[in-house]
Design a protein around this motif. Structure first.
Motif, short mmCIF file in Angstrom:
data_model
loop_
_atom_site.label_atom_id
_atom_site.label_comp_id
_atom_site.label_asym_id
_atom_site.label_seq_id
_atom_site.Cartn_x
_atom_site.Cartn_y
_atom_site.Cartn_z
N PRO A 174 -3.65 -0.81 -3.47
CA PRO A 174 -4.33 0.37 -2.93
C PRO A 174 -3.35 1.54 -2.84
CG PRO A 174 -4.76 -1.56 -1.57
CD PRO A 174 -3.65 -1.92 -2.50
N MET A 175 -3.73 2.68 -3.39
CA MET A 175 -2.88 3.87 -3.38
C MET A 175 -3.73 5.09 -3.04
SD MET A 175 0.33 3.05 -4.16
CE MET A 175 1.01 4.64 -4.66
N LEU A 176 -3.17 5.98 -2.22
CA LEU A 176 -3.82 7.23 -1.86
C LEU A 176 -2.95 8.39 -2.32
CD1 LEU A 176 -5.87 9.02 -0.27
CD2 LEU A 176 -4.43 8.63 1.76
N PHE A 177 -3.55 9.31 -3.06
CA PHE A 177 -2.87 10.53 -3.50
C PHE A 177 -3.66 11.74 -2.99
CE2 PHE A 177 -1.38 7.37 -6.45
CZ PHE A 177 -0.08 7.74 -6.76
N ILE A 178 -2.97 12.64 -2.29
CA ILE A 178 -3.58 13.89 -1.84
C ILE A 178 -2.75 15.04 -2.39
CG2 ILE A 178 -4.15 15.34 0.15
CD1 ILE A 178 -4.40 12.78 1.83
N ASN A 179 -3.40 15.98 -3.04
CA ASN A 179 -2.74 17.22 -3.48
C ASN A 179 -3.49 18.42 -2.91
OD1 ASN A 179 -1.05 15.59 -5.22
ND2 ASN A 179 -0.75 17.43 -6.45
N GLY A 180 -2.79 19.54 -2.80
CA GLY A 180 -3.40 20.74 -2.24
C GLY A 180 -3.88 21.70 -3.32
N VAL B 30 0.86 -1.18 0.00
CA VAL B 30 0.00 0.00 0.00
C VAL B 30 0.89 1.23 0.00
CG1 VAL B 30 -1.89 1.21 1.15
CG2 VAL B 30 -1.67 -1.27 1.41
N GLY B 31 0.49 2.27 -0.75
CA GLY B 31 1.28 3.50 -0.79
C GLY B 31 0.42 4.73 -0.61
N ALA B 32 1.03 5.79 -0.07
CA ALA B 32 0.33 7.07 0.11
C ALA B 32 1.29 8.21 -0.23
CB ALA B 32 -0.18 7.22 1.53
N ALA B 33 0.81 9.14 -1.05
CA ALA B 33 1.64 10.26 -1.52
C ALA B 33 0.90 11.57 -1.31
CB ALA B 33 1.98 10.07 -3.00
N VAL B 34 1.49 12.48 -0.57
CA VAL B 34 0.87 13.77 -0.26
C VAL B 34 1.66 14.89 -0.93
CG1 VAL B 34 0.14 15.35 1.58
CG2 VAL B 34 0.06 12.87 1.96
N CYS B 35 1.00 15.58 -1.84
CA CYS B 35 1.56 16.77 -2.49
C CYS B 35 2.76 16.49 -3.40
CB CYS B 35 1.93 17.85 -1.45
SG CYS B 35 0.49 18.68 -0.75
N TRP B 36 2.60 15.49 -4.28
CA TRP B 36 3.53 15.34 -5.41
C TRP B 36 2.87 14.45 -6.46
CZ3 TRP B 36 5.82 14.36 -9.66
CH2 TRP B 36 7.06 14.90 -10.00
N MET B 37 2.11 15.07 -7.32
CA MET B 37 1.66 14.41 -8.52
C MET B 37 1.22 15.48 -9.51
SD MET B 37 1.27 11.99 -10.58
CE MET B 37 1.98 10.68 -9.57
N GLU C 16 -11.74 1.04 -7.16
CA GLU C 16 -11.97 1.47 -5.77
C GLU C 16 -10.69 1.49 -4.95
OE1 GLU C 16 -11.79 -2.92 -5.63
OE2 GLU C 16 -12.69 -1.46 -7.00
N ARG C 17 -9.62 0.85 -5.46
CA ARG C 17 -8.37 0.81 -4.71
C ARG C 17 -7.53 2.07 -4.89
NH1 ARG C 17 -6.14 -5.37 -5.79
NH2 ARG C 17 -8.10 -6.46 -5.24
N LEU C 18 -7.86 2.89 -5.85
CA LEU C 18 -7.14 4.15 -6.06
C LEU C 18 -7.99 5.29 -5.52
CD1 LEU C 18 -4.81 5.85 -7.26
CD2 LEU C 18 -6.13 5.92 -9.40
N VAL C 19 -7.44 6.04 -4.58
CA VAL C 19 -8.14 7.17 -3.98
C VAL C 19 -7.32 8.43 -4.24
CG1 VAL C 19 -9.05 8.18 -1.86
CG2 VAL C 19 -9.13 5.69 -2.19
N THR C 20 -7.94 9.40 -4.91
CA THR C 20 -7.26 10.67 -5.19
C THR C 20 -8.11 11.80 -4.63
OG1 THR C 20 -8.33 10.84 -7.37
CG2 THR C 20 -6.16 9.78 -7.28
#
Length: 380
Positions: A316-322, A266-273, A351-355
């Motif tokens: 499952p991957m979570l991406f959050i950008n501002g 599982v991976g999570a990336a905040v503020c880089w995409m 459903e496994r990709l959350v942006t």
């Protein structure tokens, strides 16, 4: 001798570095033909644009191309030779400072936090620090430093206030039941320059590495892959439940690691995409400010950032950008998110990709840290 010096000064005016010519080819650190370069980027290895129709075969081929562009990896060590340099009791968990042989070339130090509960093995997170044009600390951005140097401690706490809302992400995760591991990337923290921190030397060092046939950015990713392998060998870790997370450059590192390592579940990336057509164009007033931190030669001829991140599918991957992030314009984040959703949807695991787009600037406040932990709680 004096006459010669005077003559040389006359030949090289003091204002030489500010001189301008009527004709030029570069503007704001970009070629004036950058839009033409963008138009010529066809990304022939992206999923759906490649002539490979089998997803597993595409992943294998695309991964191989990424590693090819990353050039020669550092040679693996004969043994990790892990040494515990220090240990501290904290609130419900123990902190350790480790040193180990990460490659045949170099030893590296890292922090590791281990929850103290009834379990013998725990889910683990490889927590990857940011860039921030601040190289004095690395792992100390993620985990409270050991009581060793007041300057390092003050710097780390100041950085938390600036980027993470005053909360150390790693210590927060350890209190939530995760083994947390964080190591310095090349040029950060205890892997810096003997002469001291100088951001202007980063690009020069990266250039020298390329002269050796190596890529500094790739070494960072190769090291992240290797530390994840090390993490899987530790007795406190459930090797089948390892995730990774990071903010800013740490987010870049997180989705690269998720894409290239099968150890990561599982991976999570905040503020880089972002997409390159938004990142590298004068239209949005942006250019690449990270220097060589995410520069892998020739890779953009084959895939863009979201195409590479899509190698993590079906994880499952979570991406959050501002939405107020000045480094990654919203149109670029939205285009990248849409591209990745297209890939996950094509494999029936949408459903496994959350942006998510949050009403925040560049950073990872406690609310975002909590969101990431909840995502790991659900999927890891």
């Amino acid at each position: 001798m004096k006459k010669i010096v005077i003559l040389l000064l006359a030949i090289v005016p003091l204002a030489a570095f500010g001189q301008k010519r009527a004709l030029y080819e570069f503007k704001k650190n970009m070629p004036v033909y950058c839009d033409s370069l963008i138009a010529d980027m066809k990304y022939p290895l992206a999923w759906g644009q490649s002539d490979i129709s089998d997803f597993s075969q595409w992943k294998q081929t695309a991964r191989r191309k990424v590693f090819e562009c990353m050039m020669t990896p550092p040679p693996a060590p004969q043994a990790w030779n892990v040494v515990v340099l220090g240990e501290e009791q904290r609130d419900g968990y123990v902190a350790r400072k480790l040193e180990f042989q990460l490659s045949r070339y170099y030893k590296v130090r890292a922090y590791m936090l281990v929850p103290q509960d009834d379990r013998t093995k725990h889910p683990a997170i490889n927590l990857l620090h940011d860039h921030g044009a601040h190289l004095f600390i690395g792992k100390e951005k993620m985990i409270i430093p050991f009581q060793e140097d007041s300057v390092i401690i003050k710097d780390a706490f100041d950085w938390q206030t600036k980027v993470y809302g005053g909360q150390f992400w790693g210590d927060y995760m350890a209190r939530r039941g995760y083994v947390v591991f964080s190591a310095d990337a090349p040029l950060w923290g205890e892997r810096g320059r003997e002469e001291g921190v100088d951001r202007s030397k980063y690009d020069m060092i990266a250039g020298n590495m390329q002269m050796y046939g190596r890529c500094l950015s790739a070494f960072m990713t190769y090291d992240d892959i290797a530390t994840t392998e090390l993490l899987a060998t530790l007795p406190e870790v459930d090797a089948d439940r390892i995730g990774c997370a990071g903010c800013s450059m740490g987010a870049y590192r997180a989705w690269m690691l998720s894409a290239l390592s099968d150890r990561i579940k599982v991976g999570a990336a905040v503020c880089w995409m972002v997409t390159s057509d938004v990142q590298l164009t004068l239209k949005y007033g942006r250019s690449e400010n990270g220097g060589f931190a995410n520069c892998i030669p020739a890779l953009r001829q084959y895939m863009d950032y979201p195409h590479i991140a899509s190698l993590a599918c079906p994880k499952p991957m979570l991406f959050i950008n501002g939405m107020k992030d000045k480094l990654f314009p919203v149109p670029g984040a939205e285009k990248a998110f849409a591209e990745m959703h297209r890939v996950w949807d094509s494999q029936g695991v949408g459903e496994r990709l959350v942006t998510e787009l949050w009403d925040m600037p560049h950073g990872c406040p406690p609310e975002a840290q909590q969101r990431v932990v909840e995502f790991f709680d659900k999927n890891l």
